[in-house]
Design a protein around this motif. Sequence first.
Motif, mmCIF file in Angstrom:
data_model
loop_
_atom_site.group_PDB
_atom_site.id
_atom_site.type_symbol
_atom_site.label_atom_id
_atom_site.label_comp_id
_atom_site.label_asym_id
_atom_site.label_seq_id
_atom_site.Cartn_x
_atom_site.Cartn_y
_atom_site.Cartn_z
ATOM 1 N N ALA A 468 0.766 -1.387 -0.001
ATOM 2 C CA ALA A 468 -0.013 0.206 0.038
ATOM 3 C C ALA A 468 1.060 1.146 -0.015
ATOM 4 N N GLY A 469 1.872 1.222 0.697
ATOM 5 C CA GLY A 469 2.721 2.167 0.809
ATOM 6 C C GLY A 469 3.369 2.439 -0.716
ATOM 7 N N PHE A 470 3.743 1.601 -1.338
ATOM 8 C CA PHE A 470 4.252 1.768 -2.736
ATOM 9 C C PHE A 470 3.031 2.271 -3.814
ATOM 10 N N VAL A 471 1.952 1.661 -3.563
ATOM 11 C CA VAL A 471 0.971 2.370 -4.367
ATOM 12 C C VAL A 471 0.509 3.767 -4.138
ATOM 13 N N ASP A 472 0.790 4.310 -2.814
ATOM 14 C CA ASP A 472 0.521 5.494 -2.752
ATOM 15 C C ASP A 472 1.386 6.340 -3.633
ATOM 16 N N GLY A 473 2.642 5.946 -3.695
ATOM 17 C CA GLY A 473 3.714 6.781 -4.492
ATOM 18 C C GLY A 473 3.723 6.441 -6.029
ATOM 19 N N PHE A 474 2.640 5.760 -6.371
ATOM 20 C CA PHE A 474 2.826 4.786 -7.454
ATOM 21 C C PHE A 474 3.648 5.815 -8.783
ATOM 22 N N ASN A 475 2.822 7.049 -8.830
ATOM 23 C CA ASN A 475 3.212 7.869 -9.829
ATOM 24 C C ASN A 475 4.797 8.555 -9.971
#
Lengths: 746, 441
Positions: A468-475
Motif C-alpha cells: 500500500a505504501g508503494f501504491v500511494d507513491g505509484f506515480n
Amino acid sequence: MAVNRLRSALAAPRKGETYELRSGLVSQYAWERKEAIQKTIMSMTLGKDVSSLFPDVLKNIATGDLGQKKLVYLYLMNYAKSHPDLCILAVNTFVQDSEDPNPLVRALAVRTMGCIRVEKMVDYMEEPLRKTLKDESPYVRKTAALCVAKLFDLNPVLAVEEGFVETLQEMVGDSNPMVVANAVTALVEIQEAAPETHALVVTSTLLKKMLVALNECTEWGRVTILTTLADYQAQDSKEAEHICERVSPQFQHVNPSVVLAAVKAVFMHVQRIENSQLRQQYIKRMSPPLVTLVSSQPEVQYVALKNIDLLLQKQPGILDKEMRVFFCKYNDPPYLKLTKLEIMVRIATHNNADQLLNELKEYALEVDMDFVKKAIRAIGQVAIKIEECAEKAVNVLLELINTKVGYVVQEVIVVIKDIFRRYPGYEGIIPTLCQCIDDLDDPDARGSLIWIVGEYAEKISNAGDILAGFVDGFNEEFTQTQLQIITAVVKLFLKKPDESQGLVQKVLQAATAENDNPDIRDRAYVYWRLLSSDPQVAKNVVLSARPQITSTIPVLPTPLLDSLIPHLSTLASVYHKPPAAFLGQGRASALQAAAIEEARQNARENPIAAAAVSAAVAGVHSSAAPQNNAENLLDIDFDGAAPASLQKEPPSGGSGLEGLGGTPQRVASPSVASPSVPSGGMDDLMGMFGNTPGPANGAGGSADLMNGFAGMDLNGGQPPAPEAQLDNAAGAGDNKKTNEDLLGLF
Amino acid sequence: MLSGVLLFNQKGELLIMRAFRQDMRPRLADVFRIQVISNAQIRSPILTLGSTTFSHIKSENIYIVGVSKGNVNSALVFEFLYKLVNLGRSYFGRFDEEAVKSNFVMIYELLDEILDFGYPQNTETETLKMYITTEGVQSQRPTIEDSSKITMQATGAMSWRRDNIKYRKNEAFVDVIEDVNLLVSANGTVLRADVNGAIEMRAYLSGMPECKFGLNDRLTLGENGADTSLGGPTGNMGGNKASKAAAGSVTLEDVSLHQCVKLSSFTNDRTISFIPPDGSFQLMNYRATENVNLPFKVQAIVNEVGKTKVEYSIAIKANYGSKLFATNVVVKIPTPLNTADISSRTSQGKAKYEPSENAIVWKIARFTGQSEFVLSAEASLTTMTNAKAWSRPPLSMQFSLLMFTSSGLLVRYLKVFEKSNYSSVKWVRYMTRAGSYEVRF
C-alpha cells in the motif's frame, strides 16, 4: 624551383622561426645544418607546419652522417604527401643508397622508400626493391620483405604482376629466421588485404620451414609465426600433434605475448588430436603459463585475464586449483579487479567456495562502489552455482545488510532475489529485508524487494501494508518499479483476495487512468481483464510455478565463443566481441548482415515468413541510411561512433538473432554500472533452456517463453521502456537499439 | 599492426609522434588527449573509437600510446610498449618527460629501428646499442665491415651476442632474487603465499661460451636428489624451521626463460643450456607456491575504540636463521583518513606518522633473525560529518634479506664450456625481497 623561391621571398618575412630554420638548413657548416634539421623535426612533432622548408631540408639528404640522413628521411616521410613532385628529387639518393656498400644504409633506403606514399615513387622503387630482396645481407632482405607489403598497399597490381609477391613466398624458405618471420608477416598482411591473391597458403613444406624458424627468430617474429600456425588447419591428428609438440616449448618464453600466441596455437590444434589422453596433457600444460601471465604488467595482465575468461568458458576446469592467484590486490587498477572477479566466479567449485566467499566479503567492504557492487553480485553468483555454500552466502549477505551502506544494501537485495528464485527455504530472512525498505532508491533494488513481497505475500503478514505504501507513491516511481508494483499487488490479491480488493483496484486505476506509459497501461489492462474474467484462470497464469534458474554467471553464447577463440590475444578477445562488431563501418552493418542472413535462412526453411523477411530487409535499409549519417558526424574517421570500450551493453554480433526468435528485445535494467551483463536475444533464446543471462533481467528469458503472462511479473524491464533506453544511450548504441526493434517487429 | 606511436606528458602535450602507416593522422593525437588524458573516467587501458584503437600505458610521468587499426594483437602491443620503456631506461637511465624531451632525436631513431611498417623488429638492447649510440653525433661512420657484422647480428639466430668478446678474467655472477607475496586474512589464515623469482646473471665470458645451469628443481632432481650446491643460502639451513624444501628440492610451478635458452631442450629434459648475452640479463623467471618459507610473521591487533580512537598492537617475528639479518625493513600501517594525531612506541626502529600516505611508517634498519619486535600505537581521530566506514586497507611490509630464498631454491651448478677451455669464476648470491607482503586486520 624558381617559382618557389620567388614565393618564399614574397611570403616569408626575413625573421621568425621559419626563417631561422631555413638559414640554418642552408648554412655552410655541417653542425649548424644538423642542428637546424633537429629543430625542424622538433617543430614538426609539436604540430607546427614546417612543410615550407621542404626544399631546404631535402638539400641535406646527401650526407655521410647516418643520423642526419635518418632525420631527413623522417621529415620526407611526413611531408611527402604535400610535396609529391619534390619527392622525386630525393629518388636519386635513394637509388644510390640502395647500392651503398653499408648494409645499414641500404636497408634504410629501402625502408624509407616504401614509406613515401607517392604514386610516382612506385616506378623508381621497383629496381632497388628487386635488388635488395636478393641482397646478401639478411638485415637488408628482412627490410625489403616488409617493403613488398608497403608496395602492395600502394599498388597491388604492380606488386603481383612484377612478381614481388612470388619472391616473398620464396623468402619463407630463407636461411635466416628473421627474414622468414618478416616474409610471413608481409604475406599475412597481403593476404588480409586481398584474400584473392592467395598470398599465404600454408602447405606442409611451408609449415616445416616456419616451425624451424620459430625456435630461432626474435620474440616478435615468434608471435607472427605462432599466429599463422594457429590459423592453419592441420591435415590430420598426427600433424596437429606435431605442431603442438613443437609449439608448446614456447609456453616458457619470457614475453607474455609469445606465451599467449603459443597458447592459442596449441589450443586450436589440440582439438584435432584424436588421442584424448594426449589432448588432456596439452590442456593441462597450458595452465601454469596462463597463471604466470597474471603476474605480468597490469595492461598485459588485463588482456591475459580476458583471454583466460574465454578459455575457461570453452574449457572449464583448467584453473580450478589456482583460485588464490586471482585474488585482487588492494592496489590493482579497477579494470583488473572487475575482470578477476569474473574469473574467480567461473572457477569456483565446492572445494574453494568457502575461501572465495570470505574473500568476496572483504571486497564488499572496500570503498570503490562499482567493485563493491560487483563483488556482492559475485556472492550471489557463487551461491546459485554451488548449492553447498548457499547458506553461508546468505549469511554473508545478511552481514552486509547490517553495514547499512546504501549501495551495499541495495545490491544485496537484488542478489537475494535471485537466490530466492534458486533455492526455497530462505523466507525467514524476509523481515530483515523489509526493514530497509525506506533506504532503497535504486529502481532495481526496489523492484527486487517488491517482487519478493509479492511472491511471498502469503507468508508476510503485513504485505498489504508494505505494498500500500508503494501504491500511494505509484506515480513517482520508475517505470520498472511501477511494473513490479502492479504485478506484486495482483499476486497479493490472488493470494489474499479479502484484504486487498481495494488496493488492486487503486493500483490498476492509477496505472490505466493516470499514467501515460503504454507499457504500464497495457500491463494493467491485461491484468484487469484477466482478473475480471475468471479469477481461477488468473491464478493459474499469474501464480504458476516458474522453472528454477541454474546460473546467473554471464556466459557467451556458444557460436560467439567459437568465433572468438581464433581471435585469442587480439582486441576481439578483450572486448569479447567479433571484430566486425566493434570495428569501423562493419559495426552496425555487421549486426544487420547477421540478422538478415539469419532471416533469409529462416525464410528458406519456412516460406510463409519470407514475405515478412523481405519487408523487414526493406525496413532495415531505409533505417540504416540516417543512422549511418548520425554515426559519421560523431566519429573520428567516419566509420562508427560510440567507443566500443564504453558501450555498456552492446548486443554482440552473434546475437543478430534477437527479435527473430519471437521475443521482444530486452533491455537490461538501467543500472549501467554493470557493464558485462549481456543482454540479447541469444541469451533469451538460451533462456528457454533455463539458462538465464543476468540477475538484472534475470527471470525474463526463462520464464516468459514458458509461461506466457506469468513470466512478465518477474522481469524488470521487459518492454524497452523509455527510461531504460535513455540510460543506455551511448551514441550509436541507441540508434542500434531502435534498429533492432525494427527487426523485432516480425 | 601499429599505425603509430605517441608519447604525451601528463598535461597532454605531445612529445613524440611517429607514424608508421598512412592511416595514422595527426588529428588522432588530439582525439587521444581529449578522450583519455582529460577524461578522468577512463578506466580501461584500451579505447576503440571507430576502427582506431588506442592502447596506452603510463611510465613515470608520460603516456605511451600505441595507435592501431583493425583487430590488433593487444598483448603484443602492450608488451611492445613496455619494451620501449625498458629500452628508454637502459639508454637514458630513466624514461620520463625530461629524458624524452632531451633525447627526442634518439627516440625517433630508435623507433625507426624497432618498428618497421608497424611490425616490431629487433628490440634487444645490447644489439641496438651497437649501432644506435647515445653520443648523438657518430664521430666516425662505422666501417663497412663493422656494419655488416652488426646487421648479421641483428638478424642472426643469436641476435643477443656478438663475436670476439674477450675478457682477461672470465667471470659470471648469478643473482637469485625472489619476491615473496603474502596475503594474510584478518584471522591469521594465509590466503596467498607465493614466490616470484628471477635469476639474473652478469656474464663476462670470452668467446662463445655454452653454459649449463642446474637448480634443485624437483623435476630434474627427483624426490631425493643429492645436494652439491655452490654454497647454498645459509639462512635456510640455519633457520630452526628449515622446511624439507630447503634441504631437498623445490617445485617450480612455472618458469619462463630468456630467449637465449634453448626451449626445446628445456622441455625435453629440463636442462637450461644457453649462450649468454654479454653483460647483465635476466636468465629466467619462475613461480613457486609450495613450501614457501615466510621470513616474517606478523600479528596485528587493531581495535577501533568508539569513534575517536584506534589502538594498534603490531608484533613482527623474524622466521629465519639468527645469523642472518634483513635490511631496510619498512612496515606501513594504515590509519583512518581522519586521523589527527598518533602516539606510538616501538621496541626497535622508528615509527612515524605520514599524513600524506595515511599510514604509520615503521622503519627498522636491521632485523636480526629469530628476534621479535613490537609496536604499539594509538591514533586519535577527528570527528567527521560524513562518517563513512574506514575500509581498513591491509598492512604492508618491505624488506630485503640476503642469503635466503623463500622457495628454497638453490643453484647446484653453472658449467661453462668454451672452445678455448678457459677456467671461469662463478659467484652466486641469493636475496629475498617483499613483493606484496600484506596482512589484513
